[in-house]
Design a protein around this motif. Structure first.
Motif, short mmCIF file in Angstrom:
data_model
loop_
_atom_site.label_atom_id
_atom_site.label_comp_id
_atom_site.label_asym_id
_atom_site.label_seq_id
_atom_site.Cartn_x
_atom_site.Cartn_y
_atom_site.Cartn_z
N ARG A 1 0.84 -1.19 0.00
CA ARG A 1 0.00 0.00 0.00
C ARG A 1 0.88 1.25 0.00
O ARG A 1 1.90 1.29 0.69
N PHE A 2 0.50 2.23 -0.79
CA PHE A 2 1.17 3.53 -0.80
C PHE A 2 0.38 4.43 0.16
O PHE A 2 -0.69 4.93 -0.18
N VAL A 3 0.90 4.60 1.36
CA VAL A 3 0.17 5.29 2.44
C VAL A 3 0.62 6.74 2.51
O VAL A 3 1.82 7.03 2.56
N VAL A 4 -0.34 7.66 2.53
CA VAL A 4 -0.04 9.09 2.62
C VAL A 4 -0.81 9.67 3.81
O VAL A 4 -2.02 9.49 3.92
N ARG A 5 -0.10 10.36 4.70
CA ARG A 5 -0.72 11.00 5.85
C ARG A 5 -0.17 12.41 6.00
O ARG A 5 1.02 12.66 5.75
N PHE A 6 -1.02 13.33 6.45
CA PHE A 6 -0.63 14.73 6.62
C PHE A 6 -0.78 15.14 8.08
O PHE A 6 -1.73 14.74 8.76
N ILE B 1 4.53 15.77 6.04
CA ILE B 1 3.84 14.81 5.16
C ILE B 1 4.59 13.49 5.28
O ILE B 1 5.82 13.45 5.19
N THR B 2 3.85 12.41 5.49
CA THR B 2 4.44 11.08 5.61
C THR B 2 3.96 10.22 4.45
O THR B 2 2.76 10.08 4.23
N CYS B 3 4.90 9.64 3.71
CA CYS B 3 4.59 8.68 2.65
C CYS B 3 5.33 7.39 2.96
O CYS B 3 6.53 7.42 3.24
N GLN B 4 4.60 6.26 2.91
CA GLN B 4 5.21 4.98 3.22
C GLN B 4 4.72 3.90 2.26
O GLN B 4 3.60 3.98 1.77
N ILE B 5 5.56 2.90 2.04
CA ILE B 5 5.16 1.68 1.33
C ILE B 5 5.04 0.59 2.40
O ILE B 5 6.04 0.22 3.02
N LEU B 6 3.81 0.12 2.62
CA LEU B 6 3.54 -0.84 3.69
C LEU B 6 2.97 -2.13 3.14
O LEU B 6 2.32 -2.14 2.09
N SER B 7 3.19 -3.21 3.89
CA SER B 7 2.50 -4.47 3.62
C SER B 7 2.01 -5.02 4.95
O SER B 7 2.70 -4.90 5.96
N ALA B 8 0.81 -5.61 4.95
CA ALA B 8 0.21 -6.10 6.18
C ALA B 8 0.64 -7.52 6.48
O ALA B 8 0.86 -8.32 5.57
N ALA C 1 10.07 4.58 3.45
CA ALA C 1 9.31 5.76 3.91
C ALA C 1 10.03 7.03 3.48
O ALA C 1 11.26 7.05 3.33
N ALA C 2 9.25 8.09 3.28
CA ALA C 2 9.82 9.41 2.96
C ALA C 2 8.97 10.46 3.67
O ALA C 2 7.76 10.29 3.83
N TYR C 3 9.63 11.53 4.09
CA TYR C 3 8.95 12.57 4.86
C TYR C 3 9.27 13.94 4.28
O TYR C 3 10.34 14.16 3.71
#
Length: 301
Positions: free
Chosen positions: A50-55, A60-67, A77-79
């Motif tokens: 999942r390409f997760v984006v949170r503000f 700004i937080t962007c992450q590549i996650l897997s459950a 992750a990149a910030y």
């Protein structure tokens, strides 16, 4: 007394099921989450990314996650607070900064997987919709956009991060309908408007408006821009340099912060039995010495 029927009987409370903790806290939409993490049975243990984006207010937080059963695993992750390293020191939460953060994450994850040479993405942002084409050897890295509880309105900053990730070379299923510049009337994306947002043109036009109409508000609102010497006309060139710097070196930088030499204690250190015994003997000796001095004084009188 009027008879009142019990709406929630003892049987109701016995059968009541407490919701998940993050649902009670209002942090996770489990209906959306389960659709994002459910993997086909015939794919066994293959991770679904999942390409997760949170503000937040300042980042700004962007992450590549897997459950997984144990919890979510972060691949990369990149910030936005990393962007000053690439030349962007102010305006770290706007649409253009979201694009830069998404671009940084996509280049970083592809470099980690050694796919950055094969999938360069869209090198120059034109504002037009872009989807990566599969190469002969390896398929492009695929992830699904996860926006959390965010309301997905047209032109939302989360789609700026999405556009950055797409231009960086990731394969993310999407539609151009939510990018800034999409018109409901003619059902088309105006690439010029979208390009304007990617390069901070909307900020530059607001700066010009304030300079003419409200100079005092401009001084307070864009004080950090003024300190750094950034003007409205410099905006596009600034973001072009940032994009080039991100592509040149997307690797994360290790923190230079030194670990504390001494651990701060906010409570008393716990003494051993021998230390407590020695402390007690010391106190008794002090009391005896004080009592002996008092007796000597009385004898002198």
């Amino acid at each position: 007394m009027v008879f009142v029927k019990s709406q929630k009987s003892n049987a109701y409370f016995k059968r009541f099921q407490v919701k998940y903790k993050r649902r009670r806290q209002g942090k996770t939409d489990y209906r959306a989450r389960i659709r994002l993490i459910n993997q086909d049975k015939n794919k066994y243990n293959t991770p679904k990314y999942r390409f997760v984006v949170r503000f937040s207010n300042t980042d700004i937080t962007c992450q590549i996650l897997s459950a997984s059963i144990a919890g979510d695993h972060v691949l990369a992750a990149a910030y936005a607070h990393e962007l000053p390293r690439y030349g962007l020191e102010v305006g770290l939460t706007n649409y253009a900064a979201a694009y830069c953060t998404g671009l940084l994450l996509s280049r970083r994850v592809l470099k980690t997987l050694e796919m950055d040479q094969e999938y360069e993405g869209n090198v120059e942002a034109t504002g037009e919709d872009y989807s990566v084409e599969p190469a002969e050897s390896r398929r492009p890295f695929r992830a699904l956009l996860d926006v959390g509880l965010l309301r997905t309105t047209t032109g939302n900053r989360v789609f700026g991060a999405l556009k950055g990730a797409l231009d960086g070379g990731l394969d993310i299923p999407h539609s151009e309908k939510r990018f800034a510049g999409f018109s409901k009337d003619n059902k088309q994306l105006n690439s010029e408007i979208h390009r304007n947002y990617i390069y901070g043109g909307h900020i530059a036009s607001y700066m010009r408006t304030l300079i003419e109409d409200e100079p005092e508000k401009y001084q307070s609102h864009f004080s950090e821009y003024i300190k750094k010497g950034i003007e409205a006309d410099d905006m596009e060139e600034l973001y072009k340099k940032v994009h080039a710097a991100i592509r040149a070196d997307p690797t994360p930088k290790k923190s230079e912060k030194q670990p504390p030499k001494e651990h701060k204690r906010f409570n008393l250190k716990k003494l051993t039995y021998e230390e407590r015994k020695a402390k007690l003997i010391e106190r008794l000796n002090a009391l005896n010495a004080a009592a002996g001095n008092d007796e000597d004084d009385e004898d002198d009188e």
